[in-house]
Design an enzyme around this catalytic site. Structure first.
Site, mmCIF file in Angstrom:
data_model
loop_
_atom_site.group_PDB
_atom_site.id
_atom_site.type_symbol
_atom_site.label_atom_id
_atom_site.label_comp_id
_atom_site.label_asym_id
_atom_site.label_seq_id
_atom_site.Cartn_x
_atom_site.Cartn_y
_atom_site.Cartn_z
ATOM 1 N N ALA A 1 139.260 -11.184 -7.361
ATOM 2 C CA ALA A 1 138.048 -11.067 -8.169
ATOM 3 C C ALA A 1 137.997 -9.660 -8.754
ATOM 4 O O ALA A 1 138.632 -8.742 -8.240
ATOM 5 C CB ALA A 1 136.830 -11.318 -7.289
ATOM 6 N N GLY B 1 140.836 -13.622 -4.368
ATOM 7 C CA GLY B 1 140.561 -14.743 -5.262
ATOM 8 C C GLY B 1 141.833 -15.277 -5.901
ATOM 9 O O GLY B 1 141.934 -16.466 -6.229
ATOM 10 N N GLU C 1 143.229 -17.593 -3.574
ATOM 11 C CA GLU C 1 142.336 -18.762 -3.528
ATOM 12 C C GLU C 1 142.610 -19.691 -4.711
ATOM 13 O O GLU C 1 142.572 -20.917 -4.572
ATOM 14 C CB GLU C 1 140.873 -18.307 -3.493
ATOM 15 C CG GLU C 1 140.539 -17.621 -2.164
ATOM 16 C CD GLU C 1 139.145 -17.033 -2.120
ATOM 17 O OE1 GLU C 1 138.861 -16.139 -2.930
ATOM 18 O OE2 GLU C 1 138.347 -17.477 -1.277
ATOM 19 N N GLU D 1 140.119 -9.253 1.311
ATOM 20 C CA GLU D 1 138.659 -9.096 1.191
ATOM 21 C C GLU D 1 138.056 -8.300 2.341
ATOM 22 O O GLU D 1 137.120 -7.529 2.161
ATOM 23 C CB GLU D 1 137.978 -10.465 1.112
ATOM 24 C CG GLU D 1 138.075 -11.145 -0.246
ATOM 25 C CD GLU D 1 139.328 -11.981 -0.395
ATOM 26 O OE1 GLU D 1 140.296 -11.792 0.386
ATOM 27 O OE2 GLU D 1 139.363 -12.832 -1.299
HETATM 28 N N1 3HC Z 1 138.941 -5.411 -9.291
HETATM 29 C C1 3HC Z 1 138.770 -4.437 -10.209
HETATM 30 N N2 3HC Z 1 139.707 -3.509 -10.492
HETATM 31 C C2 3HC Z 1 140.866 -3.562 -9.820
HETATM 32 C C3 3HC Z 1 141.126 -4.547 -8.836
HETATM 33 C C4 3HC Z 1 140.103 -5.510 -8.574
HETATM 34 N N3 3HC Z 1 140.258 -6.501 -7.704
HETATM 35 N N4 3HC Z 1 142.362 -4.365 -8.342
HETATM 36 C C5 3HC Z 1 142.864 -3.295 -8.980
HETATM 37 N N5 3HC Z 1 141.975 -2.813 -9.870
HETATM 38 C C6 3HC Z 1 142.155 -1.675 -10.779
HETATM 39 C C7 3HC Z 1 142.263 -0.356 -10.036
HETATM 40 O O1 3HC Z 1 140.981 0.192 -9.808
HETATM 41 C C8 3HC Z 1 143.090 0.480 -10.979
HETATM 42 O O2 3HC Z 1 142.233 0.929 -11.991
HETATM 43 P P1 3HC Z 1 142.474 2.367 -12.690
HETATM 44 O O3 3HC Z 1 143.840 2.277 -13.304
HETATM 45 O O4 3HC Z 1 141.361 2.464 -13.646
HETATM 46 O O5 3HC Z 1 142.406 3.362 -11.569
HETATM 47 C C9 3HC Z 1 144.031 -0.547 -11.615
HETATM 48 O O6 3HC Z 1 143.417 -1.827 -11.411
HETATM 49 C C10 3HC Z 1 145.413 -0.581 -10.989
HETATM 50 O O7 3HC Z 1 145.252 -0.694 -9.585
HETATM 51 P P2 3HC Z 1 146.146 0.170 -8.548
HETATM 52 O O8 3HC Z 1 146.155 1.589 -8.976
HETATM 53 O O9 3HC Z 1 145.645 -0.165 -7.217
HETATM 54 O O10 3HC Z 1 147.581 -0.458 -8.837
HETATM 55 P P3 3HC Z 1 148.766 -0.760 -7.833
HETATM 56 O O11 3HC Z 1 149.843 -1.288 -8.676
HETATM 57 O O12 3HC Z 1 149.005 0.405 -6.953
HETATM 58 O O13 3HC Z 1 148.227 -1.935 -6.870
HETATM 59 C C11 3HC Z 1 147.184 -4.024 -6.307
HETATM 60 C C12 3HC Z 1 147.953 -3.200 -7.368
HETATM 61 C C13 3HC Z 1 148.071 -4.267 -5.094
HETATM 62 C C14 3HC Z 1 146.780 -5.323 -6.936
HETATM 63 C C15 3HC Z 1 145.932 -3.205 -5.860
HETATM 64 O O14 3HC Z 1 145.235 -2.809 -7.007
HETATM 65 C C16 3HC Z 1 144.961 -3.957 -4.997
HETATM 66 O O15 3HC Z 1 145.176 -4.079 -3.811
HETATM 67 N N6 3HC Z 1 143.862 -4.454 -5.586
HETATM 68 C C17 3HC Z 1 142.780 -5.063 -4.856
HETATM 69 C C18 3HC Z 1 143.074 -6.471 -4.465
HETATM 70 C C19 3HC Z 1 141.885 -7.068 -3.788
HETATM 71 O O16 3HC Z 1 141.232 -6.474 -2.962
HETATM 72 N N7 3HC Z 1 141.584 -8.326 -4.114
HETATM 73 C C20 3HC Z 1 140.470 -9.026 -3.555
HETATM 74 C C21 3HC Z 1 139.278 -8.828 -4.427
HETATM 75 S S1 3HC Z 1 137.807 -9.506 -3.710
HETATM 76 C C22 3HC Z 1 137.890 -11.165 -4.016
HETATM 77 O O17 3HC Z 1 138.849 -11.629 -4.538
HETATM 78 C C23 3HC Z 1 136.670 -11.942 -3.617
HETATM 79 C C24 3HC Z 1 136.915 -13.414 -3.662
HETATM 80 O O18 3HC Z 1 137.322 -13.878 -2.407
HETATM 81 C C25 3HC Z 1 135.664 -14.145 -4.036
#
Ligand code: 3HC
Length: 685
Positions: free
Chosen positions: A62, A101, A104, A124
């Site tokens: 998400a 997500g 998912e 998450e």
């Molecule tokens: N939402 C918003 N922005 C995000 C994001 C997310 N889920 N994931 C990454 N970004 C953004 C980062 O803030 C960063 O922004 P910036 O360039 O402005 O600083 C950019 O994307 C690149 O991210 P990284 O610097 O972290 O890039 P990497 O290549 O090092 O890593 C990644 C990529 C492994 C995908 C890492 O970004 C990550 O772990 N992201 C989070 C994944 C996550 O937590 N997903 C679950 C979200 S909650 C959810 O899905 C709820 C659902 O169950 C309903």
């Protein structure tokens, strides 16, 4: 233009997301996915669907930046249900990371194919949440309950090969993913009934036969999960998957998700996600600053710090020249490094070849002159200005032009060190935290004359060695240790006034810190920074050091330790405390936990505010990153500055004013803190 496009390949509909950088499932993506599935359902000529992503990764989850704002329809749970209800088989084609997500969505697809390098997970929990789009209900049905518990509560992803063994991935693809995914979709296009993750039951039945497994899991992981709300909610949601039909389980999931989402912990952890990423950005540097090329690193000192620092680079495949003054110290240092690597290998986290590979990149030497070919030289010797100046003066003559000269000092003035060279623009502080091969934090200390490209190089290199770097200005103790000082001073004063080490440590541990100030002193060594003169006893710490109570390593410090290093309160230390209190005419009294909080934790917030006021940290969130990664501040409280915001700055100021008299004349309130409190402002957003 929608980030989702569709393309026909014969009777297969290819649905592609193009939402850089990481294909988050923002509103437009969700809307596009539903439309695409409707298109597939409506068109008789379409027999199956492939969902894939352009760019570096499959959906990474998400869009966290949408959290806390009004949700726009369709919400993710609706989108994944719509995918699963598609009347044609849907295949997810996974590369990069299918996270949260994203996984998912993949679980709602009827089949999943992936390249071997792909990673799949539900992180998450690291954001204080649980998979809220059916993930807690579908995942255990696909991978089994034990694995689902592990994945949801740790948040750590698994590799595609493991996912294949677990049945989470149906086929591993070598070669062109899109092409093979289409071929796979052709293969399964006629299979009926369509397999739906939400309808699988076989793996849940196994869990139903062993209902005690949930409590066993809780018990086995109690330490890791302590203080956090989200892991328990994840367990409860998986438990609901086992105990209830799918349609009821998802309602439990939704309720638990909303409870977490509206709590402070989730807000803190999501704040911290962005704080960590922001930390690597340096304000005010020319956009086109290019990093210097670092092919070989030199490290001066093969002690605990030098050895740990070297291991970071060796593990990242960067050759290291390590210098010591005597052969036995050099041998001891390199021997410890090898032992540490071998211990990692024994835990299965490294292969024997990788150990040899890393050690093979190490060049031990006794000659400082051998550092002449290094692109970055890090000094990690005794914390003494004269010694450091002497070394930097010598390095100035030895290092090649353009080499970066770094000091691992934890307190000293980097500008003064730089002034002992003819190239202050090449000098920077790189403050690693002990154990340096493990701790994630790196304070990059920016001297008055440190060149922009030196800073950019340091930040990039930090990423390469998997550290989180934060830029600090030149001041005593930089960000982290500077904030530790008021805590240390007050904790010691509190002992004399009537508190015990156990009480003060307990307050800190209950707050969520891994240990309190005296447990930390005993672990690090009470003798650290000691003047080494047993006849000079000016304070309690001098007394302990003079008596050989150097902490855990001596079996005695602020606490007594048994042979298994288990601590117990020390009657001897209590007599020292009483003696000092009597000598200083201090009337001992009952100290409340609240006073301990105000004098040791509120004072840290005050120091953090001063650091910001003086421009020694770029932003409040950087201070928080330092404390979470350098000192184990509980991430569910965001960091000291975020936490202060949640408590209310007015409350912090009030508490400090209440203690002002006891804090003494050396304490002063931060103007920034007071102003913000008066204006009802916060440090963080
Ligand atoms: N939402 C918003 N922005 C995000 C994001 C997310 N889920 N994931 C990454 N970004 C953004 C980062 O803030 C960063 O922004 P910036 O360039 O402005 O600083 C950019 O994307 C690149 O991210 P990284 O610097 O972290 O890039 P990497 O290549 O090092 O890593 C990644 C990529 C492994 C995908 C890492 O970004 C990550 O772990 N992201 C989070 C994944 C996550 O937590 N997903 C679950 C979200 S909650 C959810 O899905 C709820 C659902 O169950 C309903």
């Amino acid at each position: 233009m929608s980030p989702i496009s569709t393309q026909r390949h014969g009777d297969i509909l290819i649905v592609t997301s193009n939402n850089p950088p990481v294909n988050t499932l923002g509103h437009a993506v969700r809307e596009g996915l539903v439309k695409a599935i409707e298109e597939a359902d409506a068109d008789e000529a379409i027999k199956a669907v492939v969902i894939r992503c352009d760019g570096q990764t499959f959906f990474a989850g998400a869009d966290i930046s949408e959290f806390g704002k009004p949700m726009q329809m369709p919400m993710l749970p609706m989108v994944v249900d719509r995918i699963e209800e598609c009347t044609k088989p849907v295949v997810a084609a996974i590369h990069g990371t299918a996270l949260g997500g994203g996984l998912e969505v993949a679980l709602a697809c009827h089949y999943r194919v992936a390249v071997p390098s792909a990673k799949l997970g539900v992180p998450e929990v690291k954001l204080g949440l649980l998979p809220g789009a059916g993930g807690t209900q579908r995942l255990p049905r696909v991978v089994g309950v034990p694995k689902a518990l592990e994945m949801t509560t740790s948040g750590n992803p698994i590799g595609a090969e493991e996912a294949f063994d677990l049945g989470l991935v149906d086929r591993l693809i070598e070669g062109d993913l899109a092409q093979h995914a289409v071929a796979y979709a052709e293969e399964v296009s006629d299979v009926r009934p369509i397999r739906k993750s939400s309808e699988l039951d076989e793996k849940l039945a196994e869990a139903r036969a062993n209902p005690g497994m949930f409590d066993e899991f809780r018990k086995a992981n109690a330490r890791k999960m302590k203080g956090f709300d989200a892991p328990e909610a994840n367990i409860k949601a998986v438990q609901a998957a086992v105990a209830k039909p799918y349609q009821e389980g998802v309602l439990d999931e939704r309720r638990l998700f909303m409870e977490l989402m509206t709590g402070t912990q989730a807000r803190a952890q999501q704040y911290f996600f962005f704080a960590e990423r922001k930390a690597s950005k340096i304000d005010g540097l020319p956009e086109d600053t290019k990093p210097r090329d670092i092919k070989r690193v030199g490290v001066i000192g093969a002690g605990t710090m030098g050895g740990g620092i070297s291991m970071n680079f060796l593990s990242a495949g960067i050759p290291v020249t390590i210098v010591e003054m005597a052969q036995d110290a050099l041998d001891r240092g390199t021997g410890t490094m090898r032992k540490n690597y071998e211990a990692t290998a024994a835990k299965g986290r490294m292969t024997a070849e990788e150990v040899e590979g890393a050690m093979g990149l190490l060049k031990p030497t006794l000659a400082l002159e051998d550092l002449g070919d290094c692109d970055l030289i890090i000094e990690a010797v005794f914390e003494n200005m004269e010694v450091k100046k002497d070394i930097f003066g010598k390095l100035d003559k030895i290092a090649k032009p353009g080499a970066i000269l770094a000091s691992n000092t934890s307190y000293l003035n980097v500008d003064e060190i730089a002034a002992s060279t003819s190239r202050p623009q090449d000098v920077v502080g790189l403050h690693f935290f002990s154990p340096a091969n493990i701790m994630k934090l790196l304070e990059v200390v920016r001297g008055a004359r440190t060149a922009p490209d030196v800073l950019v190089t340091a930040m990039q290199l930090a990423k390469k060695i998997r550290k989180v770097a934060v830029v600090a200005g030149v001041c005593h103790g930089f960000i982290g240790n500077r904030m530790l000082m008021p805590r240390q001073i007050e904790a010691t004063k509190l002992l004399l006034e009537g508190a015990t080490p156990e009480q003060i440590d307990r307050v800190h541990v209950e707050f969520g810190m891994p240990m309190g100030p005296f447990q930390m002193a005993d672990l690090a060594g009470v003798d650290i920074g000691w003047h080494r003169d047993p006849s000079r006893i000016e304070n309690l710490r001098d007394k302990l050091a003079a008596e050989g109570r150097w902490g855990q390593k001596k079996g005695a410090g602020f606490y007594d330790y048994d042979e298994k290093r288990r601590p117990s309160p020390s009657p001897v230390v209590q007599t020292y405390i009483d003696e000092f209190a009597a000598k200083e005419g201090i009337q001992r009294r009952e100290i409340s936990d609240e006073e301990i909080m105000e004098r040791t934790i509120y004072t840290m917030v005050n120091e953090g505010a001063k650091i910001l006021e003086e421009g020694m940290a770029q932003r409040a969130s950087d201070v928080d990153v330092v404390w979470v990664y350098g000192y184990g501040w509980p991430v569910y409280r965001g960091g000291p500055m975020f936490w202060a915001d949640t408590v209310g700055l007015a409350t912090i100021v009030e508490g400090l004013k209440r203690q002002q008299e006891r804090l003494g004349s050396e304490f002063s309130l931060s103007e920034m803190l007071v102003k913000k409190a008066e204006a009802g402002e916060k440090f963080t957003r």
